[in-house]
Design a protein around this motif. Sequence first.
Motif, short mmCIF file in Angstrom:
data_model
loop_
_atom_site.label_atom_id
_atom_site.label_comp_id
_atom_site.label_asym_id
_atom_site.label_seq_id
_atom_site.Cartn_x
_atom_site.Cartn_y
_atom_site.Cartn_z
N SER A 100 0.83 -1.20 0.00
CA SER A 100 0.00 0.00 0.00
C SER A 100 0.87 1.26 0.00
O SER A 100 2.07 1.21 0.27
N THR A 101 0.24 2.38 -0.30
CA THR A 101 0.96 3.65 -0.37
C THR A 101 1.62 3.97 0.97
O THR A 101 1.01 3.82 2.04
N VAL A 102 2.85 4.44 0.89
CA VAL A 102 3.58 4.87 2.09
C VAL A 102 3.31 6.35 2.31
O VAL A 102 3.56 7.17 1.43
N THR A 103 2.77 6.67 3.48
CA THR A 103 2.56 8.07 3.84
C THR A 103 3.47 8.42 5.00
O THR A 103 3.74 7.60 5.87
N ARG A 104 3.94 9.65 4.99
CA ARG A 104 4.93 10.10 5.97
C ARG A 104 4.30 10.96 7.05
O ARG A 104 3.12 11.30 6.96
N GLY A 105 5.08 11.29 8.06
CA GLY A 105 4.62 12.19 9.11
C GLY A 105 3.98 11.43 10.26
O GLY A 105 4.65 10.70 10.98
N ILE A 106 2.67 11.59 10.43
CA ILE A 106 1.93 10.93 11.51
C ILE A 106 0.68 10.29 10.91
O ILE A 106 -0.07 10.94 10.18
N THR A 107 0.46 9.02 11.22
CA THR A 107 -0.76 8.33 10.79
C THR A 107 -1.52 7.91 12.03
O THR A 107 -1.23 6.87 12.63
N PRO A 108 -2.51 8.69 12.46
CA PRO A 108 -3.29 8.33 13.65
C PRO A 108 -4.21 7.14 13.38
O PRO A 108 -4.55 6.84 12.23
N LEU A 109 -4.65 6.49 14.45
CA LEU A 109 -5.53 5.35 14.31
C LEU A 109 -6.82 5.67 13.55
O LEU A 109 -7.30 4.84 12.77
N PRO A 110 -7.45 6.87 13.74
CA PRO A 110 -8.65 7.15 12.97
C PRO A 110 -8.43 7.15 11.46
O PRO A 110 -9.36 6.85 10.70
N VAL A 111 -7.23 7.48 11.01
CA VAL A 111 -6.94 7.43 9.57
C VAL A 111 -6.94 5.99 9.07
O VAL A 111 -7.52 5.67 8.03
N PHE A 112 -6.31 5.10 9.83
CA PHE A 112 -6.33 3.69 9.46
C PHE A 112 -7.77 3.17 9.42
O PHE A 112 -8.16 2.43 8.51
N ALA A 113 -8.56 3.53 10.44
CA ALA A 113 -9.95 3.06 10.50
C ALA A 113 -10.75 3.59 9.31
O ALA A 113 -11.57 2.87 8.72
N ALA A 114 -10.51 4.85 8.95
CA ALA A 114 -11.22 5.43 7.80
C ALA A 114 -10.82 4.72 6.50
O ALA A 114 -11.66 4.54 5.60
N ASP A 115 -9.57 4.32 6.38
CA ASP A 115 -9.15 3.57 5.20
C ASP A 115 -9.88 2.24 5.10
O ASP A 115 -10.30 1.82 4.01
N ILE A 116 -10.04 1.55 6.22
CA ILE A 116 -10.75 0.26 6.20
C ILE A 116 -12.21 0.47 5.83
O ILE A 116 -12.78 -0.30 5.04
N ALA A 117 -12.82 1.51 6.40
CA ALA A 117 -14.21 1.80 6.05
C ALA A 117 -14.34 2.09 4.56
O ALA A 117 -15.29 1.62 3.90
N ALA A 118 -13.40 2.84 4.00
CA ALA A 118 -13.44 3.16 2.57
C ALA A 118 -13.23 1.92 1.72
O ALA A 118 -13.85 1.76 0.66
N LEU A 119 -12.34 1.03 2.16
CA LEU A 119 -12.14 -0.22 1.42
C LEU A 119 -13.40 -1.07 1.46
O LEU A 119 -13.80 -1.66 0.44
N MET A 120 -14.05 -1.14 2.61
CA MET A 120 -15.31 -1.88 2.71
C MET A 120 -16.36 -1.28 1.77
O MET A 120 -17.11 -2.01 1.12
N ASP A 121 -16.41 0.05 1.71
CA ASP A 121 -17.33 0.70 0.77
C ASP A 121 -17.02 0.27 -0.66
O ASP A 121 -17.91 -0.05 -1.45
N HIS A 122 -15.74 0.30 -1.01
CA HIS A 122 -15.29 -0.06 -2.36
C HIS A 122 -15.71 -1.48 -2.71
O HIS A 122 -16.05 -1.77 -3.87
N LEU A 123 -15.68 -2.37 -1.70
CA LEU A 123 -15.98 -3.78 -1.93
C LEU A 123 -17.46 -4.11 -1.71
O LEU A 123 -17.86 -5.27 -1.84
N GLY A 124 -18.25 -3.10 -1.36
CA GLY A 124 -19.67 -3.33 -1.14
C GLY A 124 -19.97 -4.12 0.11
O GLY A 124 -20.93 -4.91 0.15
N VAL A 125 -19.19 -3.88 1.16
CA VAL A 125 -19.36 -4.59 2.44
C VAL A 125 -19.89 -3.59 3.47
O VAL A 125 -19.13 -2.76 3.98
N PRO A 126 -21.18 -3.64 3.81
CA PRO A 126 -21.71 -2.67 4.75
C PRO A 126 -21.25 -2.88 6.18
O PRO A 126 -21.10 -1.92 6.96
#
Length: 275
Positions: free
Chosen positions: A65-91
């Motif tokens: 996956s894309t490497v992002t620099r600086g600070i990655t808080p837990l809410p960002v990781f959680a938002a990524d998973i939610a977006a991936l679930m949206d992409h895959l049609g998983v409510p």
Amino acid sequence: MSAGKTAAVNGITIAYDDEGDAGAPALVLVHGHPFDRSMWRPQIGRFAGEGLRVIAPDLRGYGRSTVTRGITPLPVFAADIAALMDHLGVPAALLAGLSMGGQIVMEFHRSHPGRVRGMVLADTTARAETPQGRWERAMTADRLLREGMDGYAAEVLNKMISPANVAGLPGVAAHVLAMMRGTAPQGAAAALRGRAERPDYLDSLAGATVPTLVVVGADDEYTPIAEARLMHERIPGATLAVIEGAAHLPNLERPAEFDRALAGFVSRAASGSSR
């Protein structure tokens, strides 16, 4: 690790595996630090063949996956998973996370409670980071950026898996070491800094209404049994599984025992029982 599939979400590219029946209940597996989705190989193969749709992403900054620099808080990781679930049609899904992955699952439950059908919290802690812990994470992040992953990986291997398993399970030890050495220092450092800012999740867990399994390796030094027992006591109806002969990665050190606990949880969650 295979290239797998990719999705463009939240301005990054996430690599992931998506195995099993697309119409089946979904199990999302969230890896820990400093690993990648290949840490879930034993579970992906088994549970995709047992009637589940198993989704295992590489978190931003890790794996392919894309490497992002600086600070990655837990809410960002959680938002990524939610977006991936949206992409895959998983409510909604069962979510299982180990170590940092467990904290991401806790954050996902706090921020997206309606999308969680059940939680597996493995070798993790729900408490906020201590001042000493914040300092240590900052120092480790600086070190990784300065020196890379090799020295750090060699130092922590005997805590990620037990010394007995380093000697007795050389294939597992090689896999764990390769995952750590293959992680981008920038992504690992950003995650360490983000975890240092994490809140206490005990209050939100105390209000959980979904089936929850807490798992811990009996020899885990990073998140000892006491941390697992604390979560078990706070989460209504939670089940606790202590995996003997394992340290911080029981799903790789003792996959049969870990999978037995996970299979029992999946069965209870599917039936609507919390115990």
